[in-house]
Design an enzyme around this catalytic site. Sequence first.
Site, PDB file in Angstrom:
ATOM      1  N   GLY A 218       0.802  -1.219   0.000  1.00  0.00           N
ATOM      2  CA  GLY A 218       0.000   0.000   0.000  1.00  0.00           C
ATOM      3  C   GLY A 218       0.827   1.257   0.000  1.00  0.00           C
ATOM      4  O   GLY A 218       0.351   2.328   0.396  1.00  0.00           O
ATOM      5  N   CYS A 328     -21.035   6.672 -23.622  1.00  0.00           N
ATOM      6  CA  CYS A 328     -22.308   7.366 -23.712  1.00  0.00           C
ATOM      7  C   CYS A 328     -22.940   7.573 -22.331  1.00  0.00           C
ATOM      8  O   CYS A 328     -24.047   7.095 -22.047  1.00  0.00           O
ATOM      9  CB  CYS A 328     -23.251   6.587 -24.619  1.00  0.00           C
ATOM     10  SG  CYS A 328     -24.452   7.645 -25.430  1.00  0.00           S
ATOM     11  N   GLU A 329     -22.208   8.215 -21.446  1.00  0.00           N
ATOM     12  CA  GLU A 329     -22.660   8.741 -20.165  1.00  0.00           C
ATOM     13  C   GLU A 329     -21.522   9.596 -19.630  1.00  0.00           C
ATOM     14  O   GLU A 329     -20.485   9.726 -20.276  1.00  0.00           O
ATOM     15  CB  GLU A 329     -23.033   7.626 -19.191  1.00  0.00           C
ATOM     16  CG  GLU A 329     -21.935   6.631 -18.874  1.00  0.00           C
ATOM     17  CD  GLU A 329     -22.443   5.503 -17.981  1.00  0.00           C
ATOM     18  OE1 GLU A 329     -22.376   5.691 -16.756  1.00  0.00           O
ATOM     19  OE2 GLU A 329     -22.901   4.467 -18.506  1.00  0.00           O
TER      20      GLU A 329
END
Length: 412
Positions: A218, A328-329
């Site tokens: 991490g 298409c968003e």
Amino acid sequence: MESQHLVTLAKQFGAPLYVYDAAKIASQYQRLTDAFEGVGKLRLNYAAKALSNLSILRFMNHLGSGLDTVSIQEVKLGLMAGFEPESIIFTPNGVSLEEIEEASALGIQVNIDNLSILEQFGSKHPDVPVCIRINPHVMAGGNSNISVGHIDSKFGISIHQIPHLLRIVELTNMNINGIHMHTGSDILDIDVFLYASEILFETAKNFKDLDFIDFGSGFKVPYREGDIQTNVEELGKKLTKRFNEFCADYGKELTLAFEPGKFLVSEAGYFLAKVNVVKQTTSTVFASVDSGFNHLIRPMLYGSNHEIVNISNPDGRERYYSVVGYICETDTFGSNRRINEIAEGDILCFKNAGAYCYTMSSNYNSRYRPAEVLWLNGRGHLIRERENFDDILKNQVDVKHLFETSRKEVLK
């Protein structure tokens, strides 16, 4: 990598395109190795989920890395890439007992993160070495989506369940050879990580025959100039000292293990996309590229920041653009970014595109996934071909014969 090389690769292999710089991966691996040079036994297990291309796995094996896997498919990729079974650790979450048994049968080190599967596996396979994943209940990262060591996380066995865990181990007479934790990505404060490590050391005292302690990973990488990052050199000095002290008290030299993924490959990755349209609205200038969150979902999913550079016009004057995709968003890579003046046909480069980018791509909107290239010794090597229409159809079953009758017959 230099912009001119990236432009050349975009022309050679087309856009959109993922490019990975082997030299940067190697330098990150060496940096982490150097930070823990005072440890007698160190094992870096590359987290395959970050970037699982077979050629990248082969390169990691060439560097001397082990492999951290989270699915049986990643295990099989690792074996195909040349990793020895004993150098692979399998750390899944919420998978079936059968999948864990399949990995174990291949000689893989299994790492179990829940009491139910631990008891079932121990009852059936008491002699098989098992690592246990502990949840230290420590929030060491920034983004809640990728911090996995806190109390509400689904990962690991809670430290408050240690008595139950020990009872299972005693009753099954299991062979516990490792203890593991993972607090999540983007470690901001190494003192918090060291605090979690103390919890792991305390837990490890309950097991007398350990071979290794795995501290997960991490480590935060910078996403823009001046961005904060994990000071792995300072962490190396402090954790090395504490680990060596623990081993002396434990009476055995253990292996210190990590599972770096993003740290090794994030900054080595570049995503190249061509500008289709520059569109001026009443309030915004949009640069629309031939890609979208089907190729690079992290900005929309996590709100992650990827620096965007116009490598076709490196000396142009800066203007403000919102870089968007063709899905298409709502499909935004970056809003109101200062970027050298963009023209249609220019190639934009998204940095930090090595980790969790291609591996999270999809065929949404029935778009093809891009090609991948490894930049090694001054040359670009194709390591994944661009998809085509046949790939979209692959595995689909066309049942057109069901619709050869009238509509009424089909729906009755």
